[in-house]
Design an enzyme around this catalytic site. Structure first.
Site, mmCIF file in Angstrom:
data_model
loop_
_atom_site.group_PDB
_atom_site.id
_atom_site.type_symbol
_atom_site.label_atom_id
_atom_site.label_comp_id
_atom_site.label_asym_id
_atom_site.label_seq_id
_atom_site.Cartn_x
_atom_site.Cartn_y
_atom_site.Cartn_z
ATOM 1 N N SER A 28 0.830 -1.210 0.000
ATOM 2 C CA SER A 28 0.000 0.000 0.000
ATOM 3 C C SER A 28 0.866 1.263 0.000
ATOM 4 O O SER A 28 1.874 1.351 0.714
ATOM 5 C CB SER A 28 -0.901 0.014 1.236
ATOM 6 O OG SER A 28 -1.545 1.264 1.321
ATOM 7 N N SER A 30 -0.499 4.162 0.819
ATOM 8 C CA SER A 30 -1.149 5.107 1.736
ATOM 9 C C SER A 30 -0.248 5.494 2.920
ATOM 10 O O SER A 30 -0.219 6.669 3.293
ATOM 11 C CB SER A 30 -2.477 4.537 2.241
ATOM 12 O OG SER A 30 -3.371 4.440 1.155
ATOM 13 N N LYS A 77 -13.940 -3.125 1.614
ATOM 14 C CA LYS A 77 -14.687 -1.863 1.484
ATOM 15 C C LYS A 77 -16.202 -2.013 1.648
ATOM 16 O O LYS A 77 -16.862 -1.102 2.127
ATOM 17 C CB LYS A 77 -14.406 -1.228 0.114
ATOM 18 C CG LYS A 77 -13.033 -0.606 -0.005
ATOM 19 C CD LYS A 77 -12.904 0.116 -1.328
ATOM 20 C CE LYS A 77 -11.497 0.631 -1.511
ATOM 21 N NZ LYS A 77 -11.349 1.474 -2.689
ATOM 22 N N ASP A 113 -13.206 7.855 -2.452
ATOM 23 C CA ASP A 113 -12.771 7.398 -3.787
ATOM 24 C C ASP A 113 -13.432 8.245 -4.881
ATOM 25 O O ASP A 113 -12.809 8.556 -5.897
ATOM 26 C CB ASP A 113 -13.137 5.924 -3.997
ATOM 27 C CG ASP A 113 -12.217 4.987 -3.237
ATOM 28 O OD1 ASP A 113 -11.047 5.349 -3.009
ATOM 29 O OD2 ASP A 113 -12.665 3.889 -2.862
ATOM 30 N N GLY A 140 -17.348 -2.303 -7.699
ATOM 31 C CA GLY A 140 -17.253 -1.336 -6.609
ATOM 32 C C GLY A 140 -16.563 -0.039 -7.020
ATOM 33 O O GLY A 140 -17.038 1.059 -6.692
ATOM 34 N N GLY A 245 -3.927 6.252 -12.800
ATOM 35 C CA GLY A 245 -4.634 5.922 -11.560
ATOM 36 C C GLY A 245 -4.003 6.525 -10.313
ATOM 37 O O GLY A 245 -4.644 6.635 -9.277
HETATM 38 P P1 ATR Z 1 -13.746 -3.440 -7.852
HETATM 39 O O1 ATR Z 1 -14.236 -3.224 -6.453
HETATM 40 O O2 ATR Z 1 -12.247 -3.349 -7.987
HETATM 41 O O3 ATR Z 1 -14.468 -2.613 -8.862
HETATM 42 P P2 ATR Z 1 -15.382 -5.686 -8.519
HETATM 43 O O4 ATR Z 1 -16.522 -5.091 -7.779
HETATM 44 O O5 ATR Z 1 -15.129 -7.152 -8.373
HETATM 45 O O6 ATR Z 1 -14.011 -4.979 -8.178
HETATM 46 O O7 ATR Z 1 -15.589 -5.335 -10.093
HETATM 47 C C1 ATR Z 1 -14.717 -5.768 -11.061
HETATM 48 C C2 ATR Z 1 -15.089 -5.140 -12.398
HETATM 49 O O8 ATR Z 1 -14.073 -5.491 -13.334
HETATM 50 C C3 ATR Z 1 -16.390 -5.657 -12.974
HETATM 51 O O9 ATR Z 1 -16.982 -4.667 -13.766
HETATM 52 C C4 ATR Z 1 -15.918 -6.832 -13.827
HETATM 53 O O10 ATR Z 1 -16.785 -7.187 -14.869
HETATM 54 P P3 ATR Z 1 -18.022 -8.235 -14.588
HETATM 55 O O11 ATR Z 1 -19.072 -7.425 -13.885
HETATM 56 O O12 ATR Z 1 -18.421 -8.689 -15.911
HETATM 57 O O13 ATR Z 1 -17.432 -9.313 -13.703
HETATM 58 C C5 ATR Z 1 -14.666 -6.232 -14.416
HETATM 59 N N1 ATR Z 1 -13.709 -7.215 -14.882
HETATM 60 C C6 ATR Z 1 -12.825 -7.919 -14.148
HETATM 61 N N2 ATR Z 1 -12.084 -8.728 -14.932
HETATM 62 C C7 ATR Z 1 -12.508 -8.524 -16.205
HETATM 63 C C8 ATR Z 1 -12.138 -9.039 -17.489
HETATM 64 N N3 ATR Z 1 -11.157 -9.949 -17.603
HETATM 65 N N4 ATR Z 1 -12.776 -8.573 -18.570
HETATM 66 C C9 ATR Z 1 -13.752 -7.658 -18.466
HETATM 67 N N5 ATR Z 1 -14.155 -7.120 -17.295
HETATM 68 C C10 ATR Z 1 -13.552 -7.551 -16.173
#
Ligand code: ATR
Length: 283
Positions: A28, A30, A77, A113, A140, A245
Site C-alpha cells: 500500500s 497510503s 470496502k 474514492d 465497486g 490511476g
Molecule cells: P472493484 O471493487 O475493484 O471494482 P469488482 O466489484 O469485483 O471490483 O468489479 C470488477 C469489475 O471489473 C467488474 O466490472 C468486472 O466485470 P463483470 O461485472 O463482468 O465481472 C470487471 N472485470 C474484471 N475482470 C474482467 C475481465 N477480464 N474482462 C472484463 N471485465 C472484467
C-alpha cells in the site's frame, strides 16, 4: 485537537494512531502519503498498514485502541459497513466505505474514492458538467467513479462485460449502458477504466481496441500498477490525453487527510512521497 509534533520527534503517549486495513496491504502507498503529510503539518500522528483477515475483530480493535482514522481497501470496502456505527449518505449510495472516522468512539464510514476520481478527472479534463464520460466496469470502483461523475453533472455511459450489472448501475445513477460489443458506436469525451483489466500480472490486456481510442480524447485508467497500462500507452499513441490511476489514489488520500484532521492537506508533499516511493520500488 491534535498536539503538534516537534520536528523529528519520536512517537510518544499522545501520538494519534491512523492506518489502513486490507488484505494484502504490504504494497500500500497510503502509509507514505499520510505519514509525510503528518510530518509536513507537524501533527503528532502515525499511520500504519494492518493486514486484516478477521474484519469484525479488527473493527473492535479500532474502537478498543482508539485508532482515530482508518483507510479501508480491498477486500473490505463493502463488508466493513455492517460493523460501523454510521454510514454517510454518499458511502451508502456507492455501497462502499474507504474511510473510517473515529468520533469519540463512534465509527463513521464514508467514501473519498469518488472525490479522488473527480479531482483526477477535473485536473486533466476541466469541468465535467459538459462532458460525456464512458465508464468501463460496473463493480465497486465503478460505483464510486459513477457517483462522482453524477455529482458533478457529467453524462455517464457504462459498459461492462456482464450486461446485467451495467444495467443495474446505470439505472441507479440515471446513466446509459452498453455491452463491449457496442463500443464502436459509442462516442464520449472521456473514457475511464475502473476494472482490473491491464493490472499486473495481466498488463498485456486492455478493454478498448486501439483503433477505437481516437474517439475518446481523454483516457483515464484507475489501475496504477503498471503506471502506464496498455490502455494508457495505446491512448497516448493515438494522441489522447491520459490520466493515470495515481492521481485518483493521491486525491482520495488528500480528502481523507482533510476529513481526519480538519486541516488543508499538503497535497504536494503527499504527491512527492508517492512518486518517490514508486520510483524506488521500480528501481
Ligand atoms: P472493484 O471493487 O475493484 O471494482 P469488482 O466489484 O469485483 O471490483 O468489479 C470488477 C469489475 O471489473 C467488474 O466490472 C468486472 O466485470 P463483470 O461485472 O463482468 O465481472 C470487471 N472485470 C474484471 N475482470 C474482467 C475481465 N477480464 N474482462 C472484463 N471485465 C472484467
Amino acid at each position: 485537537m491534535n498536539q503538534k509534533q516537534k520536528k523529528n520527534s519520536i512517537p510518544d503517549s499522545s501520538t494519534g494512531l491512523y492506518g489502513i486495513i486490507g488484505h494484502p496491504v504490504a504494497h500500500s502507498l497510503s502509509p507514505v502519503m499520510h505519514n509525510s503529510a503528518f510530518k509536513a503539518t507537524g501533527l503528532n500522528n502515525v499511520y500504519l498498514a494492518f493486514d486484516v483477515t478477521d474484519l469484525e475483530d479488527a473493527v473492535k480493535g479500532i474502537r478498543a485502541l482508539g485508532i482515530k482514522g482508518v483507510s479501508v481497501t480491498v477486500p473490505h470496502k463493502e463488508s466493513v459497513m455492517k460493523f460501523l456505527d454510521e454510514i454517510d449518505p454518499v458511502a451508502k449510495k456507492i455501497g462502499a466505505v474507504n474511510t473510517i472516522i473515529n468520533r469519540n468512539g463512534r465509527l463513521l464510514g464514508t467514501n473519498t474514492d469518488w472525490i479522488g476520481a473527480v479531482k483526477a478527472l477535473e485536473e486533466g479534463a476541466g469541468r465535467l458538467d459538459t462532458k460525456k464520460v464512458l465508464v468501463l466496469g460496473a463493480g465497486g470502483s465503478a460505483r464510486a467513479v459513477v457517483a462522482g461523475l453524477t455529482e458533478r453533472g457529467a453524462r455517464v455511459l457504462i459498459a461492462n462485460r456482464t450486461l446485467e450489472k451495467a444495467k443495474d448501475l446505470a439505472e441507479q445513477f440515471d446513466a446509459r449502458w452498453y455491452s463491449f460489443d457496442e463500443l464502436p458506436d459509442v462516442e464520449a469525451n472521456i473514457v475511464v477504466n475502473t476494472t482490473s483489466v491491464g493490472m499486473e500480472p495481466n498488463q498485456d490486456t486492455s478493454l478498448i481496441p486501439a483503433e477505437l481510442l481516437p474517439k475518446y480524447p481523454i483516457v483515464m485508467d484507475i489501475v496504477y500498477s503498471p503506471l502506464k497500462t496498455k490502455l494508457l500507452k495505446e491512448a497516448e499513441a493515438a494522441g489522447c490525453k491520459t490520466i493515470t490511476g495515481l492521481r485518483m489514489l493521491l486525491f482520495q488520500a488528500v480528502a481523507q487527510f482533510e476529513l481526519w484532521t480538519g486541516m488543508q492537506a499538503p497535497a504536494e508533499v503527499m504527491e512527492r512521497a508517492l512518486y518517490k516511493t514508486l520510483k524506488k520500488s521500480n528501481e
